[in-house]
Each structure stands twice: as C-alpha cells, then as structure tokens.
Design an enzyme around this catalytic site. Structure first.
Site, PDB file in Angstrom:
ATOM      1  N   VAL A   1     -17.003 -11.177  35.458  1.00  0.00           N
ATOM      2  CA  VAL A   1     -15.308 -10.721  36.092  1.00  0.00           C
ATOM      3  C   VAL A   1     -15.444  -9.976  37.665  1.00  0.00           C
ATOM      4  O   VAL A   1     -16.660  -9.573  38.273  1.00  0.00           O
ATOM      5  CB  VAL A   1     -15.211  -9.131  35.150  1.00  0.00           C
ATOM      6  CG1 VAL A   1     -13.785  -8.560  35.942  1.00  0.00           C
ATOM      7  CG2 VAL A   1     -15.126  -8.923  33.393  1.00  0.00           C
TER       8      VAL A   1
ATOM      9  N   LYS B   1       0.701  -1.212  -0.141  1.00  0.00           N
ATOM     10  CA  LYS B   1       0.102   0.108  -0.010  1.00  0.00           C
ATOM     11  C   LYS B   1       0.626   1.278   0.395  1.00  0.00           C
ATOM     12  O   LYS B   1       1.308   1.842   1.196  1.00  0.00           O
ATOM     13  CB  LYS B   1      -0.943   0.194   1.391  1.00  0.00           C
ATOM     14  CG  LYS B   1      -1.483   0.838   0.834  1.00  0.00           C
ATOM     15  CD  LYS B   1      -2.604   1.225   2.546  1.00  0.00           C
ATOM     16  CE  LYS B   1      -3.494   2.296   2.875  1.00  0.00           C
ATOM     17  NZ  LYS B   1      -4.083   2.833   4.240  1.00  0.00           N
TER      18      LYS B   1
END
Ligand SMILES: Cc1cc2nc3c(=O)[nH]c(=O)nc-3n(C[C@H](O)[C@H](O)[C@H](O)COP(=O)(O)OP(=O)(O)OC[C@H]3O[C@@H](n4cnc5c(N)ncnc54)[C@H](O)[C@@H]3O)c2cc1C
Length: 525
Positions: free
Chosen positions: A196, A85
């Site tokens: 969590v 690119k």
C-alpha cells in the site's frame, strides 16, 4: 461536480462487504461520464485469498437495502437459494430444555399509547392462565406453525403486523450484487495486493500495488479485506479494541447439511456447553455452525458436537474459523473507510454483521467526502459506528449474561464476568421498572430487547403505571380478540416451504421457474 470531487473509489475485497459497498456506489454514479466529472468505482479482489464464505442470516432492514437498489425481492430470493426469516428460535439458552423466540415485529399494537407487552405484564399479575406473551407476536406464531406469507398492504392489520428478513447463500448473494454493480459500471480487478503506497505529505493512501506489478490509484479506499484489515489495520494502524472478555467465543466450525422438511422460516440457535450452534435453512441445503470458545472445549470435541447436532446428512467436513471479537477504534482514517470484518466483528448470534455492513455503507454515502476527506466527516462516521457496535455488543452479551445456566465453565464464566455500564444500566432499568433504554435508534428496537429479557427469564418488578388507566375487563377482551385474529390469520397462510416452491423457487434444474404472484396485494415491500 467540483474540482475536489472524488474521481475514483477503490474497494479492497470482493466478499459480502465489498459487493454490498460496490452496488449502491455503482448505482449512485452510474451514467456519469468519464472526462465530465465522473466517479469511477473499482473493486480489487484476489481469488487466491477468497472470502470467509459464511454470513447467511440477516435482519429485516436488508429488505430496505435491496429495495433502494431497485432489486426485485422474488428474483433476489430465487438467485440466492434464499428462504424467509421471521426471527431466531433460542433453545437451551435461559436454561436447558427451555425455548424462546426472538421474532421480528412487536407484540401487538399499542393500547392507549403504551406498548401492548406492558399491558400484558399488568394482566399477568391478575389474570389466571394468561397465555404467554409470545402468542401476541405474529412472527413467533407463524414460526411455530412454519407458515409464511409476506405482510399485506402498507398499514398491516394487527394480526398481520410482523417483519421478516432472509437467509441466503453468502456466495450467491455476493455474486448477485457483483452482477448488479458490474452492470452499472463498476470495474472488477483481479489481483493480489502486496503493498500500500501512502502519500508522504499527509499519510493518505495513494495507491495499491498488486503482485503482478500493477498500481491501482484512487481518491477514497474502502477496506473490505475481511479479518486481514489490509488498509485500516496494516497500513493505517487504527487500533483494535478487543471485546473477547465480554464475548468469549473465538472459534467457529461451519458445515452444510442436506435440506430437511419442514423448511423452517427462522434461524435456530442452540446453546451448547462451550458456545452455541446455528441452523440456517436454505432452499438447497441447511447451513450449520458451532460457535465456541476454544479455551473451554477442544476443536475436535467442538466438531463432534456440531455433527451430533445436525438434523440432515453432513455434505462436507466442518470448516474451521477463528476470530477476535471487537472493533477498530476508528473505522474511517484519512481516506480509508473500513466496512465489514476489517472494521470489527461481533459473533453471529443475532446476525448483526451484514446489518453493520449495510449501515456502514449507508453512512459512508450519507457523509460522502470530497478528495480532502474532511476529518469531521470521518469523526461523525466513527461516532455513529462506535455507538452501533457498542449497542449491538451489549445486545449480544445480554444472552450470555442473563442466562441461568451454570452447568459448564463457559456459563459460569459468563455469570461472573464484568459487563459495561451501558449493559448494567439496561438490565437494572428493565429489572426494576420494566423500561428499555434505546441508545441507538438504528439498532434493535424495544420489542427485541423485551423478547430477550422475557425469554431469558427476567420479569421486571414493575410496569409502566399508565397502563392501569385502561379498564381491565376491556383489556382482557382486547387481548383475546387480537390473539384469535393472529391465530386465524396464521392458519390461513401457506407453509413456508410451499410458499417458496410456489413463488420463489431457485431455478433447478431448469432456470426461470418462479410462478407469477397472485394479484391480491401480496408484496414483499
Ligand atoms: C462464523 C461466522 C458466522 C457468521 N454468520 C453471520 C450471519 O449469520 N449473519 C451475518 O450478518 N454475518 C455473519 N457473519 C459475518 C459475515 O460473514 C461477514 O460480515 C461478511 O461475510 C463480510 O465479510 P467481508 O466481506 O468483510 O470479508 P471476506 O468475506 O473475508 O472478504 C474479504 C475479501 O478481501 C479480499 N482480500 C483480502 N486480502 C486481499 C489481498 N491481499 N489482495 C486482494 N484481495 C484481498 C479477499 O479476496 C476477499 O474478496 C459470520 C461470520 C463468522 C466468522
């Protein structure tokens, strides 16, 4: 290793961000031995959730990231179906029918210590038929001619001074880094995180709970859970700063299409009525997507636009994605650090997300904490990331703000929308003096801003007065010489597709087919 050193780093998520974090951490701690003060690197991912599966165009610093891991550039391109690119071609952005190129690298070497484009601005006022400024961007001239060959040597000649990045298959890139990290001792755990656990005394995350009952404890948690932001958002409740008033696109449709020739060494971005469309050429397919604001177009019409804009047969039906542009006010809270989409998202117009991941990982390593996770380390990380997000946001918003298009609701909205003071200052500074403000030294450099200003049609009222010190006739000759040298050098380069076929062809149908590179000092590095 002190008593307080990290014993275990847990990465949540195995998308591009998760494995881009895991690879350098595994490299860093490879060889340290359990029981003798090691840091374990563990990554948890859930195949039930999967990854976002886009993110295939990058910026040049990805080469430094790969190099720091000791990755062989050719091997990497081969295994990711990659292509090269040189920048981005913008079609219909400034106005319908107009094209410009944001090439990687400068507009020729400085003259008398001033940027070459400043001298071009001066000549443009006095010299008839001065060629366009893009003729002095090597990357742009290469892109126009579909040529590619890596820059030669450590100090490239003017005619060979350009930079480049990669396009790659996002899934293959994550897999490539996964193999790298696992080979260096990182551990992968498959499982769905359902809870969590936080320490009651200080709110630090203590452990993750998986659906099957397993408990994964750790000292430092890197949240790479994507838009879900499991830890930084849900558990730590770091507020999200919404920037969608400035960058109104909130949806995307992505679809692969058959590879076509020539294989172009650049990304294309074509502005549409309610957004824009990307085209990313890979070895085995072309990646396409339509990024749009669903307040200005229906999803069905957006899909029609996407499919009508393909230059090869669609290989699938378009896949829908939604997003909110913005960032977490704090990406690092206690012992949780957000990297990737969990930390924020800016639409992919300048391929900046992977760059933000890389820089986030780099800063985390720079400020690697011990088990206490000193708040000042977090504050410094957050300060730098905030600056980078804001500068990147301004750079992307500039495309929308400066366009002269007023033909649809989106473009009229953009013309009228308020912009941050930082961007307003940047535009006025350039408009009145031809100077560029660099807020973030790690962000887009001056030539990138200039490409955009010029490309979107803003010519400054003045230029750097010191360029007048140079003799005009000598300057004209110099510009002609450099332009000719660039043209000659580019004409001698191989076609991008041929270069890939010869040196970095992905293994198909039989593995291991890349030809040996010629010895003539040609290197990606
Ligand atoms: C339309 C679009 C185009 C883009 N184009 C570009 C581009 O050209 N260039 C660029 O640089 N960036 C681009 N990006 C951004 C790029 O895709 C992302 O930055 C990159 O893929 C990183 O994603 P991620 O790893 O943070 O999240 P994801 O890929 O979403 O990964 C999240 C991970 O978390 C795991 N996970 C989530 N919840 C749980 C759970 N409960 N339990 C266990 N695991 C869980 C998932 O299993 C997954 O592994 C684009 C983004 C979009 C939306």
């Amino acid at each position: 290793m002190s008593d307080l050193s990290l014993r275990k780093i847990v990465i949540v998520g195995g998308g591009t961000a998760g494995w881009m974090a895991a690879a350098p951490l595994a490299q860093l701690f490879a060889g340290s031995q359990v029981g003798r003060g090691c840091t374990e690197v563990v990554l948890v991912e859930s195949p039930d959730i999967g990854t976002i599966g886009v993110g295939e165009a990058t910026l040049p610093p990805i080469r430094a990231y790969n190099r720091s891991l000791g990755i062989d550039a050719d091997d990497f391109v081969r295994h990711t179906q990659g292509s090269f690119k040189l920048g981005i071609e913008f079609c219909d952005w400034g106005r319908v029918g107009h094209r410009f190129f944001h090439g990687f690298g400068d507009f020729g070497p400085a003259i008398d210590n001033r940027s070459a484009w400043q001298h071009w601005l001066r000549l443009q006022r006095t010299v008839d038929n001065l060629p366009p400024y893009e003729d002095w961007s090597v990357a742009t001239v290469m892109a126009r001619a579909n040529r590619f060959s890596p820059p030669e040597g450590d100090t490239p000649a003017a005619a060979n001074a350009f930079s480049f990045a990669y396009h790659f298959d996002a899934g293959l890139y994550a897999a490539y880094l996964r193999d790298y990290a696992l080979a260096r001792g990182a551990r992968r755990i498959e499982g769905l995180i359902v809870d969590v656990e936080r320490r009651p005394e200080d709110g630090f995350v203590a452990a993750l709970k998986l659906q099957d009952g397993r408990r994964i404890d750790g000292d430092l948690f890197i949240d790479c859970s994507g838009f879900r932001a499991l830890l930084i958002g849900e558990a730590m409740a770091s507020p999200f700063e919404d920037w969608s008033a400035l960058l109104p696109c909130n949806s995307a449709l992505a679809v692969p299409s058959e590879r076509v020739t020539p294989l172009t060494p650049y990304t294309r971005s074509t502005a549409q009525a309610a957004g824009w469309q990307w085209r990313i050429p890979l070895q085995h397919r072309t990646g396409n997507g339509h990024v749009y604001c669903n307040g200005f177009i229906s999803d069905e019409a957006a899909a029609d636009t996407l499919l009508a804009g393909l230059d090869g047969k669609a290989l699938d039906t378009p896949r829908q994605l939604r997003f909110t542009t913005g960032r977490r006010k704090a990406g690092w809270v206690k012992n949780v650090v957000a990297i990737g989409l969990s930390g924020g998202f800016l639409e992919p117009l300048e391929s900046t997300s992977i760059q933000l991941i890389m820089d986030g990982v780099g800063r985390l390593i720079q400020f690697l904490p011990d088990r206490r996770c000193a708040p000042h380390l977090a504050a410094e990380f957050n300060r730098l990331m905030a600056q980078q997000y804001e500068t990147t946001r301004d750079f992307i918003a500039l495309h929308y703000k400066l366009t002269q298009r007023r033909d649809t609701e989106l473009w009229r909205y953009c013309a009228a929308m308020p912009i941050p003071d930082t961007l307003a200052h940047q535009i006025e500074l350039f408009r009145t003096t031809g100077r560029v403000a660099i807020y973030d030294r790690d962000g887009f450099a001056e030539p990138s801003w200039v490409s955009l200003f010029f490309g979107l049609g803003l010519r400054p009222e003045a230029y750097d007065p010191l360029v007048d010190r140079v003799d005009e006739a000598a300057l004209v000759q110099h510009f002609a010489r450099v332009r000719q040298a660039i043209q000659q050098t580019v004409a001698g380069m191989p076609d991008h597709g041929d270069y890939i076929a010869r040196y970095v062809q992905a293994p198909r149908p039989h593995p291991g087919q890349g030809a040996a590179r010629p010895a003539a000092g040609v290197s990606h590095h």
